[in-house]
Write a protein that holds these residues in place. Structure first.
Motif, mmCIF file in Angstrom:
data_model
loop_
_atom_site.group_PDB
_atom_site.id
_atom_site.type_symbol
_atom_site.label_atom_id
_atom_site.label_comp_id
_atom_site.label_asym_id
_atom_site.label_seq_id
_atom_site.Cartn_x
_atom_site.Cartn_y
_atom_site.Cartn_z
ATOM 1 N N ARG A 14 -5.642 9.831 -7.921
ATOM 2 C CA ARG A 14 -5.633 9.298 -6.490
ATOM 3 C C ARG A 14 -5.969 7.854 -6.514
ATOM 4 N N PHE A 15 -6.996 7.580 -7.158
ATOM 5 C CA PHE A 15 -7.531 6.255 -7.139
ATOM 6 C C PHE A 15 -6.584 5.324 -7.576
ATOM 7 N N GLY A 16 -5.933 5.647 -8.852
ATOM 8 C CA GLY A 16 -4.742 4.608 -9.223
ATOM 9 C C GLY A 16 -3.676 4.287 -8.531
ATOM 10 N N PHE A 17 -3.148 5.389 -7.706
ATOM 11 C CA PHE A 17 -2.131 5.441 -6.846
ATOM 12 C C PHE A 17 -2.624 4.292 -5.536
ATOM 13 N N ARG A 18 -3.789 4.542 -5.157
ATOM 14 C CA ARG A 18 -4.347 3.865 -4.135
ATOM 15 C C ARG A 18 -4.356 2.335 -4.281
ATOM 16 N N MET A 19 -4.963 2.139 -5.532
ATOM 17 C CA MET A 19 -5.169 0.627 -6.158
ATOM 18 C C MET A 19 -3.573 0.021 -6.066
ATOM 19 N N LEU A 20 -2.810 0.765 -6.779
ATOM 20 C CA LEU A 20 -1.397 0.120 -6.886
ATOM 21 C C LEU A 20 -0.771 0.084 -5.491
ATOM 22 N N LEU A 21 -0.971 0.960 -4.366
ATOM 23 C CA LEU A 21 -0.167 0.883 -3.436
ATOM 24 C C LEU A 21 -0.739 -0.332 -2.235
ATOM 25 N N GLU A 22 -2.133 -0.225 -2.334
ATOM 26 C CA GLU A 22 -2.654 -1.223 -1.519
ATOM 27 C C GLU A 22 -2.894 -2.898 -2.081
ATOM 28 N N SER A 23 -2.290 -2.820 -3.244
ATOM 29 C CA SER A 23 -2.124 -4.249 -3.931
ATOM 30 C C SER A 23 -0.922 -4.657 -3.182
#
Length: 226
Positions: A14-23
């Motif tokens: 989830r953390f990885g997805f969040r970092m990618l999406l919010e970039s």
């Protein structure tokens, strides 16, 4: 701005997805769900444009969560995340109403473009791959609501009765994996005309997107697994 809910039981994932999406300037993450029940509840509360839905989660899995989200009739679309590109769960997810699926080891650009495509109403599964997926697993999954009923004539099937002969023909070749360009070339139509027909087919049959139209073609026996 495209809003996203991430549903995955792995915190690091989830953390990885969040970092990618919010970039991305055009995306924002509204929340994270650790299981299917949370995903259903948070979707009803937050109304995201897209739910990134893991399949294998404890308790309520991603397939049933997808089915409940779609059944609620909200505008939210579901993008299934699966481990293998020909995973039987992917088929189940599409049948449950997901707008497509991606493998978890997809490139970041693929995930981002997939989210954008689903948010705008497109399917993220290439038509040919959708056909292969359905062919591979159509005989290995629990029957759908109508698969155990006597086969109906496609012309009289109520789900297809609203279509014109040309629309029924185009739905058939959509189910066979033809792209709009291939339909236009082989049926000697302008591509803009094909797009109009496809839009009308989706509207008349209540299909959320092209993937759902492919599944309809299978369910109504317009197309049979090879």
């Amino acid at each position: 701005m495209t809003t996203v809910l991430i549903a995955d039981d792995q915190p690091l994932q989830r953390f990885g997805f969040r970092m990618l999406l919010e970039s991305q300037d055009d995306m924002t993450v509204l929340g994270e769900a650790a299981n299917g029940s949370e995903a259903v509840r948070m979707t009803a509360e937050l109304h995201p444009d897209v739910v990134l839905m893991d399949v294998r989660m404890p308790g309520l899995d991603g397939i049933e969560a997808t089915r409940r989200i779609v059944a609620a009739g909200d505008r939210t679309r579901v993008l299934i995340l699966t481990t293998f590109d020909l995973d039987e769960y992917a088929y189940s997810g599409l049948r449950a109403g997901a707008s497509g699926f991606l493998v978890k080891d997809a490139q970041p650009e693929e995930l981002l473009s997939g989210v954008r495509a689903v948010a705008t109403g497109d399917a993220v599964v290439a038509p040919g791959l959708t056909r292969r997926l359905l062919d591979a697993y159509a005989h290995h999954l629990p029957p759908g609501p109508r698969e155990d009923a006597p086969a109906m004539n496609p012309v009289t099937d109520p789900r297809l009765a609203v279509l014109t002969d040309r629309e029924r023909e185009i739905l058939t070749v959509i189910g066979q994996g033809w792209t709009n360009t291939e339909i236009a070339t082989r049926l000697h139509l302008a591509e803009s005309t094909v797009k109009t027909h496809v839009s009308r087919i989706l509207a008349k049959t209540g299909s959320r997107d092209r993937v759902q139209a492919v599944i309809l073609a299978y369910d109504t026996k317009l197309v049979k697994p090879s």
